[in-house]
Design a protein around this motif. Structure first.
Motif, PDB file in Angstrom:
ATOM      1  N   GLY A   1       0.775  -1.229   0.000  1.00 13.55           N
ATOM      2  CA  GLY A   1       0.000   0.000   0.000  1.00 13.55           C
ATOM      3  C   GLY A   1       0.807   1.279   0.000  1.00 13.55           C
ATOM      4  O   GLY A   1       0.236   2.359   0.234  1.00 13.55           O
ATOM      5  N   ALA A   2       2.112   1.197  -0.258  1.00 12.62           N
ATOM      6  CA  ALA A   2       2.954   2.387  -0.269  1.00 12.62           C
ATOM      7  C   ALA A   2       3.910   2.333  -1.461  1.00 12.62           C
ATOM      8  O   ALA A   2       4.181   1.261  -2.013  1.00 12.62           O
ATOM      9  CB  ALA A   2       3.740   2.505   1.030  1.00 12.62           C
ATOM     10  N   VAL A   3       4.412   3.488  -1.861  1.00 11.19           N
ATOM     11  CA  VAL A   3       5.380   3.554  -2.954  1.00 11.19           C
ATOM     12  C   VAL A   3       6.759   3.174  -2.429  1.00 11.19           C
ATOM     13  O   VAL A   3       7.253   3.755  -1.463  1.00 11.19           O
ATOM     14  CB  VAL A   3       5.431   4.964  -3.574  1.00 11.19           C
ATOM     15  N   ASP A   4       7.361   2.189  -3.061  1.00 12.18           N
ATOM     16  CA  ASP A   4       8.704   1.727  -2.696  1.00 12.18           C
ATOM     17  C   ASP A   4       9.712   2.483  -3.564  1.00 12.18           C
ATOM     18  O   ASP A   4      10.092   2.029  -4.640  1.00 12.18           O
ATOM     19  CB  ASP A   4       8.799   0.214  -2.923  1.00 12.18           C
ATOM     20  N   ILE A   5      10.136   3.651  -3.072  1.00  7.02           N
ATOM     21  CA  ILE A   5      11.045   4.482  -3.858  1.00  7.02           C
ATOM     22  C   ILE A   5      12.398   3.801  -4.031  1.00  7.02           C
ATOM     23  O   ILE A   5      13.009   3.871  -5.108  1.00  7.02           O
ATOM     24  CB  ILE A   5      11.201   5.869  -3.205  1.00  7.02           C
ATOM     25  N   ALA A   6      12.876   3.129  -2.999  1.00  2.00           N
ATOM     26  CA  ALA A   6      14.162   2.425  -3.129  1.00  2.00           C
ATOM     27  C   ALA A   6      14.087   1.364  -4.219  1.00  2.00           C
ATOM     28  O   ALA A   6      15.021   1.202  -5.009  1.00  2.00           O
ATOM     29  CB  ALA A   6      14.555   1.800  -1.794  1.00  2.00           C
ATOM     30  N   GLY A   7      12.990   0.633  -4.278  1.00  3.82           N
ATOM     31  CA  GLY A   7      12.808  -0.368  -5.314  1.00  3.82           C
ATOM     32  C   GLY A   7      12.699   0.256  -6.692  1.00  3.82           C
ATOM     33  O   GLY A   7      13.218  -0.289  -7.678  1.00  3.82           O
ATOM     34  N   SER A   8      12.025   1.404  -6.786  1.00  9.60           N
ATOM     35  CA  SER A   8      11.911   2.111  -8.059  1.00  9.60           C
ATOM     36  C   SER A   8      13.277   2.542  -8.568  1.00  9.60           C
ATOM     37  O   SER A   8      13.587   2.402  -9.756  1.00  9.60           O
ATOM     38  CB  SER A   8      11.005   3.339  -7.889  1.00  9.60           C
ATOM     39  N   VAL A   9      14.118   3.052  -7.656  1.00 10.56           N
ATOM     40  CA  VAL A   9      15.464   3.470  -8.051  1.00 10.56           C
ATOM     41  C   VAL A   9      16.264   2.279  -8.569  1.00 10.56           C
ATOM     42  O   VAL A   9      16.931   2.363  -9.611  1.00 10.56           O
ATOM     43  CB  VAL A   9      16.185   4.139  -6.869  1.00 10.56           C
ATOM     44  N   ALA A  10      16.206   1.159  -7.844  1.00  7.24           N
ATOM     45  CA  ALA A  10      16.957  -0.031  -8.263  1.00  7.24           C
ATOM     46  C   ALA A  10      16.503  -0.509  -9.638  1.00  7.24           C
ATOM     47  O   ALA A  10      17.328  -0.883 -10.492  1.00  7.24           O
ATOM     48  CB  ALA A  10      16.790  -1.138  -7.228  1.00  7.24           C
ATOM     49  N   ARG A  11      15.201  -0.488  -9.882  1.00 10.84           N
ATOM     50  CA  ARG A  11      14.662  -0.940 -11.173  1.00 10.84           C
ATOM     51  C   ARG A  11      15.092  -0.009 -12.302  1.00 10.84           C
ATOM     52  O   ARG A  11      15.555  -0.473 -13.353  1.00 10.84           O
ATOM     53  CB  ARG A  11      13.133  -1.003 -11.102  1.00 10.84           C
ATOM     54  N   GLU A  12      14.935   1.289 -12.105  1.00 13.92           N
ATOM     55  CA  GLU A  12      15.299   2.241 -13.150  1.00 13.92           C
ATOM     56  C   GLU A  12      16.802   2.204 -13.438  1.00 13.92           C
ATOM     57  O   GLU A  12      17.227   2.293 -14.600  1.00 13.92           O
ATOM     58  CB  GLU A  12      14.873   3.658 -12.749  1.00 13.92           C
ATOM     59  N   LEU A  13      17.597   2.064 -12.386  1.00 16.95           N
ATOM     60  CA  LEU A  13      19.040   2.018 -12.575  1.00 16.95           C
ATOM     61  C   LEU A  13      19.442   0.796 -13.400  1.00 16.95           C
ATOM     62  O   LEU A  13      20.276   0.890 -14.309  1.00 16.95           O
ATOM     63  CB  LEU A  13      19.740   1.998 -11.215  1.00 16.95           C
ATOM     64  N   ALA A  14      18.854  -0.341 -13.106  1.00 17.36           N
ATOM     65  CA  ALA A  14      19.159  -1.554 -13.854  1.00 17.36           C
ATOM     66  C   ALA A  14      18.739  -1.418 -15.318  1.00 17.36           C
ATOM     67  O   ALA A  14      19.471  -1.805 -16.230  1.00 17.36           O
ATOM     68  CB  ALA A  14      18.484  -2.757 -13.210  1.00 17.36           C
ATOM     69  N   GLU A  15      17.551  -0.853 -15.548  1.00 23.28           N
ATOM     70  CA  GLU A  15      17.052  -0.715 -16.916  1.00 23.28           C
ATOM     71  C   GLU A  15      17.902   0.255 -17.735  1.00 23.28           C
ATOM     72  O   GLU A  15      18.160   0.018 -18.915  1.00 23.28           O
ATOM     73  CB  GLU A  15      15.596  -0.229 -16.897  1.00 23.28           C
ATOM     74  N   GLU A  16      18.335   1.352 -17.116  1.00 17.70           N
ATOM     75  CA  GLU A  16      19.023   2.392 -17.868  1.00 17.70           C
ATOM     76  C   GLU A  16      20.519   2.153 -17.993  1.00 17.70           C
ATOM     77  O   GLU A  16      21.131   2.561 -18.989  1.00 17.70           O
ATOM     78  CB  GLU A  16      18.771   3.756 -17.225  1.00 17.70           C
TER      79      GLU A  16
END
Length: 231
Positions: free
Chosen positions: A134-149
């Motif tokens: 129920g919350a935004v996981d900003i740390a997870g978002s950063v890890a995902r974007e970093l891996a993709e980019e």
């Protein structure tokens, strides 16, 4: 856009709550037409779902806010039209990758993206895949974007224990320094090799920033403000 304010934040509380965005409802036809025009220029963009923020409150080193789901077309129109609804903000995480010799690594967005030519840290507006309990996981978002980019995985860096949050009114950039045990030159070469293997990489170039003299207008104000405070 207001002058940026920078705060060190230890804890984030970013709950996701349903919200019918009046801007998106009232200007639906204009939004759809705007997105169709954007797609004519950049056919690769798509109208996925994203998360935007409201009701941000900073208390000491704690930041809380509510996030809601909307479509990318509405977000893009809101951004391109100068952020007409001031009760909403774009809240996103950024991975400030720093080499062993002190250089920050930034990416230049590819021509097929909605932010073509802009130079900033690996980042992305959160989407429903970033919701955890129920919350935004900003740390997870950063890890995902970093891996993709960039191709960098979590084993490639160590994370600082706090966030540097840059508030500009229309946005809150939640930036965490990620330290890599490579020199700037080696780090740049590693990521350029990753980009060369990708069929359509999000980035068209990577840049090293070693001091204020390396700041350029293509960097958004929240990135320039963060970097200027580091040197």
């Amino acid at each position: 856009m207001t002058s940026p304010e920078i705060h060190r934040i230890a804890t984030l509380e970013l709950k996701v709550k349903p919200f019918a965005w009046p801007f998106a409802q009232a200007r639906r036809e204009e939004i759809d037409a705007h997105f169709a025009e954007k797609r004519r220029d950049r056919p690769g963009i798509w109208n996925g779902r994203v998360l935007l923020g409201r009701n941000a409150v900073r208390s000491g080193d704690h930041l809380s806010a509510e996030f809601f789901e909307t479509d990318f077309a509405s977000f893009l129109a809101w951004r391109d039209w100068g952020f007409p609804d001031t009760g909403v903000f774009n809240g996103f995480g950024m991975g400030a990758v720093r080499s062993s010799d002190g250089a920050f690594l930034l990416g230049e967005m590819g021509g097929h993206t909605a932010n073509a030519g802009r130079i900033y840290f690996p980042a992305g507006t959160p989407d429903p895949d970033d919701i955890r309990d129920g919350a935004v996981d900003i740390a997870g978002s950063v890890a995902r974007e970093l891996a993709e980019e960039t191709g960098l995985g979590e084993s490639d860096y160590t994370k600082d224990g706090y966030w540097t949050c840059v508030f500009t009114g229309a946005s809150i950039a939640m930036i965490r320094i990620l330290r890599v045990a490579l020199s700037g030159a080696a780090l740049q070469a590693k990521i350029e090799a990753y980009l060369a293997r990708e069929s359509q990489p999000e980035l068209r170039a990577v840049h090293l920033v070693r001091g204020s003299s390396d700041l350029v207008p293509a960097m958004p104000v929240f990135v320039s403000a963060f970097l200027a405070a580091q040197f």
